[in-house]
Design a protein around this motif. Sequence first.
Motif, mmCIF file in Angstrom:
data_model
loop_
_atom_site.group_PDB
_atom_site.id
_atom_site.type_symbol
_atom_site.label_atom_id
_atom_site.label_comp_id
_atom_site.label_asym_id
_atom_site.label_seq_id
_atom_site.Cartn_x
_atom_site.Cartn_y
_atom_site.Cartn_z
ATOM 1 N N PRO A 81 0.823 -1.209 0.000
ATOM 2 C CA PRO A 81 0.000 0.000 0.000
ATOM 3 C C PRO A 81 0.857 1.258 0.000
ATOM 4 C CG PRO A 81 0.047 -0.982 2.182
ATOM 5 C CD PRO A 81 0.750 -1.952 1.266
ATOM 6 N N GLY A 82 0.231 2.367 -0.382
ATOM 7 C CA GLY A 82 0.951 3.635 -0.396
ATOM 8 C C GLY A 82 1.278 4.072 -1.801
ATOM 9 N N PRO A 83 1.667 5.330 -1.973
ATOM 10 C CA PRO A 83 1.930 5.871 -3.312
ATOM 11 C C PRO A 83 3.218 5.331 -3.917
ATOM 12 C CG PRO A 83 2.493 7.488 -1.636
ATOM 13 C CD PRO A 83 1.840 6.346 -0.918
ATOM 14 N N VAL A 84 3.234 5.266 -5.240
ATOM 15 C CA VAL A 84 4.435 4.907 -5.990
ATOM 16 C C VAL A 84 4.877 6.139 -6.757
ATOM 17 C CG1 VAL A 84 5.414 3.403 -7.753
ATOM 18 C CG2 VAL A 84 3.646 2.534 -6.238
ATOM 19 N N ARG A 85 6.151 6.484 -6.665
ATOM 20 C CA ARG A 85 6.642 7.717 -7.294
ATOM 21 C C ARG A 85 6.535 7.663 -8.814
ATOM 22 N NH1 ARG A 85 12.141 9.222 -3.842
ATOM 23 N NH2 ARG A 85 11.093 9.616 -1.850
ATOM 24 N N GLN A 86 6.882 6.534 -9.368
ATOM 25 C CA GLN A 86 6.859 6.409 -10.821
ATOM 26 C C GLN A 86 6.139 5.128 -11.206
ATOM 27 O OE1 GLN A 86 10.943 6.524 -12.000
ATOM 28 N NE2 GLN A 86 11.071 8.755 -11.949
ATOM 29 N N GLY A 87 5.196 5.242 -12.167
ATOM 30 C CA GLY A 87 4.531 4.056 -12.672
ATOM 31 C C GLY A 87 3.443 3.542 -11.755
ATOM 32 N N ASP A 88 2.931 2.343 -12.090
ATOM 33 C CA ASP A 88 1.835 1.737 -11.343
ATOM 34 C C ASP A 88 2.366 0.758 -10.308
ATOM 35 O OD1 ASP A 88 -0.185 3.042 -12.844
ATOM 36 O OD2 ASP A 88 0.082 1.571 -14.456
ATOM 37 N N LYS A 89 1.439 0.287 -9.480
ATOM 38 C CA LYS A 89 1.777 -0.724 -8.496
ATOM 39 C C LYS A 89 2.176 -2.043 -9.172
ATOM 40 C CE LYS A 89 1.244 0.984 -4.338
ATOM 41 N NZ LYS A 89 2.333 0.924 -3.363
ATOM 42 N N MET A 90 3.092 -2.752 -8.545
ATOM 43 C CA MET A 90 3.469 -4.085 -8.997
ATOM 44 C C MET A 90 2.267 -5.014 -8.878
ATOM 45 S SD MET A 90 6.365 -6.607 -7.323
ATOM 46 C CE MET A 90 7.707 -5.442 -7.569
ATOM 47 N N LEU A 91 2.087 -5.899 -9.850
ATOM 48 C CA LEU A 91 0.987 -6.852 -9.833
ATOM 49 C C LEU A 91 1.427 -8.159 -9.175
ATOM 50 C CD1 LEU A 91 -0.444 -6.299 -13.429
ATOM 51 C CD2 LEU A 91 -1.121 -5.176 -11.286
ATOM 52 N N THR A 92 0.437 -8.966 -8.778
ATOM 53 C CA THR A 92 0.723 -10.229 -8.091
ATOM 54 C C THR A 92 1.623 -11.133 -8.923
ATOM 55 O OG1 THR A 92 -1.319 -10.180 -6.800
ATOM 56 C CG2 THR A 92 -0.313 -12.340 -7.162
ATOM 57 N N GLY A 93 1.378 -11.207 -10.228
ATOM 58 C CA GLY A 93 2.204 -12.050 -11.093
ATOM 59 C C GLY A 93 3.664 -11.645 -11.072
ATOM 60 N N GLU A 94 3.925 -10.337 -10.997
ATOM 61 C CA GLU A 94 5.294 -9.843 -10.940
ATOM 62 C C GLU A 94 5.942 -10.202 -9.606
ATOM 63 O OE1 GLU A 94 5.658 -5.707 -12.996
ATOM 64 O OE2 GLU A 94 3.623 -5.834 -12.176
ATOM 65 N N ALA A 95 5.166 -10.104 -8.524
ATOM 66 C CA ALA A 95 5.684 -10.460 -7.195
ATOM 67 C C ALA A 95 6.025 -11.949 -7.136
ATOM 68 C CB ALA A 95 4.656 -10.102 -6.117
ATOM 69 N N LYS A 96 5.151 -12.782 -7.704
ATOM 70 C CA LYS A 96 5.416 -14.220 -7.709
ATOM 71 C C LYS A 96 6.659 -14.535 -8.545
ATOM 72 C CE LYS A 96 0.773 -15.963 -6.739
ATOM 73 N NZ LYS A 96 -0.313 -16.880 -7.169
ATOM 74 N N ALA A 97 6.822 -13.819 -9.657
ATOM 75 C CA ALA A 97 8.002 -14.030 -10.501
ATOM 76 C C ALA A 97 9.281 -13.687 -9.746
ATOM 77 C CB ALA A 97 7.886 -13.199 -11.770
ATOM 78 N N MET A 98 9.254 -12.612 -8.934
ATOM 79 C CA MET A 98 10.414 -12.253 -8.113
ATOM 80 C C MET A 98 10.753 -13.371 -7.141
ATOM 81 S SD MET A 98 9.931 -8.216 -7.140
ATOM 82 C CE MET A 98 11.438 -8.205 -6.165
ATOM 83 N N LEU A 99 9.710 -13.940 -6.517
ATOM 84 C CA LEU A 99 9.933 -15.020 -5.553
ATOM 85 C C LEU A 99 10.519 -16.249 -6.243
ATOM 86 C CD1 LEU A 99 9.662 -16.283 -2.743
ATOM 87 C CD2 LEU A 99 7.319 -16.933 -3.358
ATOM 88 N N ILE A 100 9.962 -16.616 -7.386
ATOM 89 C CA ILE A 100 10.452 -17.786 -8.117
ATOM 90 C C ILE A 100 11.930 -17.634 -8.454
ATOM 91 C CG2 ILE A 100 10.271 -19.043 -10.310
ATOM 92 C CD1 ILE A 100 7.196 -18.326 -10.185
ATOM 93 N N GLU A 101 12.319 -16.468 -8.918
ATOM 94 C CA GLU A 101 13.714 -16.236 -9.303
ATOM 95 C C GLU A 101 14.635 -16.153 -8.083
ATOM 96 O OE1 GLU A 101 14.872 -16.508 -12.395
ATOM 97 O OE2 GLU A 101 12.774 -17.087 -12.738
#
Length: 377
Positions: A345-365
């Motif tokens: 939660p909270g504002p992001v300075r640049q761009g949109d919030k990370m999506l769940t698929g991106e978070a899962k990809a970070m964990l996998i890697e």
Amino acid sequence: MGARREQLDVEADDEEGIDYDKLIDRFGSQRISDELIARMEKLTGKKAHPWLRRGIFFSHRDFELILDLYEAKKPFYLYTGRGPSSDALHMGHLIPFMFTKWLQDTFDVPLVIQMTDDEKYLWKGDIEKGQTLDKFYKLGKENARDIIACGFDVSKTFIFSNLEYMGHMYPTVVKIEKAVTYSQAKGIFGFIDSDNVGKHSFPAIQAAPSFPVAFPHMFGENNTEALCLIPCAIDQDPYFRMTRDVAPRLGWKKPALLHSKFFPALTGAKSKMSASNASTTIYVSDTPNEIKTKVNKYAFSGGQVSVDDQKKMGANLDVDVSYQWMRFFCDDDELLAKMAAEYGPGPVRQGDKMLTGEAKAMLIETIKPIIAKHQAA
């Protein structure tokens, strides 16, 4: 040691999860303070493990005495263990061993690892289902390979099966058994009349490695000076409260403890990973494709229902498994902070919030190279 939830009542509320502050109050332990961590870093000249800095190891008993000994260059040793119940360890099982390896490297001390093949037979043995004593003994041998692969100092580490080593440890066990009444054991562990007698006596067997007299070949005959430090999950504390209570009556030193929070299951950060449920479990024997499939299919998301809402509001990091697992396995503080800012939660300075698929990809890697390294070892 591996958590024994079948015996010890530390359960998660479906909504609130586990209240670790309440456990500290209930068990009478102490929170690991910033001051204690700073003192350890000053004495060792090394940065504290991420799991200490992030509050994953959050509670202790007498850890300041361990630091006193280290400062005075006096001996102590480490003790952890494993109750073999599956062919391979899962990621949650690795937590105490990875942390214990760090402790051994940091303090340069001996380590004993107890394989409780006897305990698993006493609780889970069923000849009709093939759960024989010999099976648990063989599982212990297989699990020992995974433990060795964690990279402990071979010259200072003793891994033993209770079934093999009991003759050497038995005098220590008997002295503990003599000092603990049945009423005390029943009150601590909730034994009932239909439990087999082996269960009733097992706490003394788990307590025994807390004392150097159990290992005369390592510490010499009748050594009562070497203090023991036990890193374990918080639900193991009742065993060692009993151990600490009995120690002065035997003329021995109370073991010190470091308590960890539970490693969450894939299916929810408020639950604990179980080796009996494959969907909640990533094993150290899993392939890269199995890791990817399990995380993508089963990892509970704290993200919002719609993409638009996720981009606006971000995920609930307290329940999001990808983020919670990254807290365990991502050593990069800056990357973890970046994930929290962009996904939570909270504002992001640049761009949109990370999506769940991106978070899962970070964990996998993050997980894949850890398991690949372990399998190679």
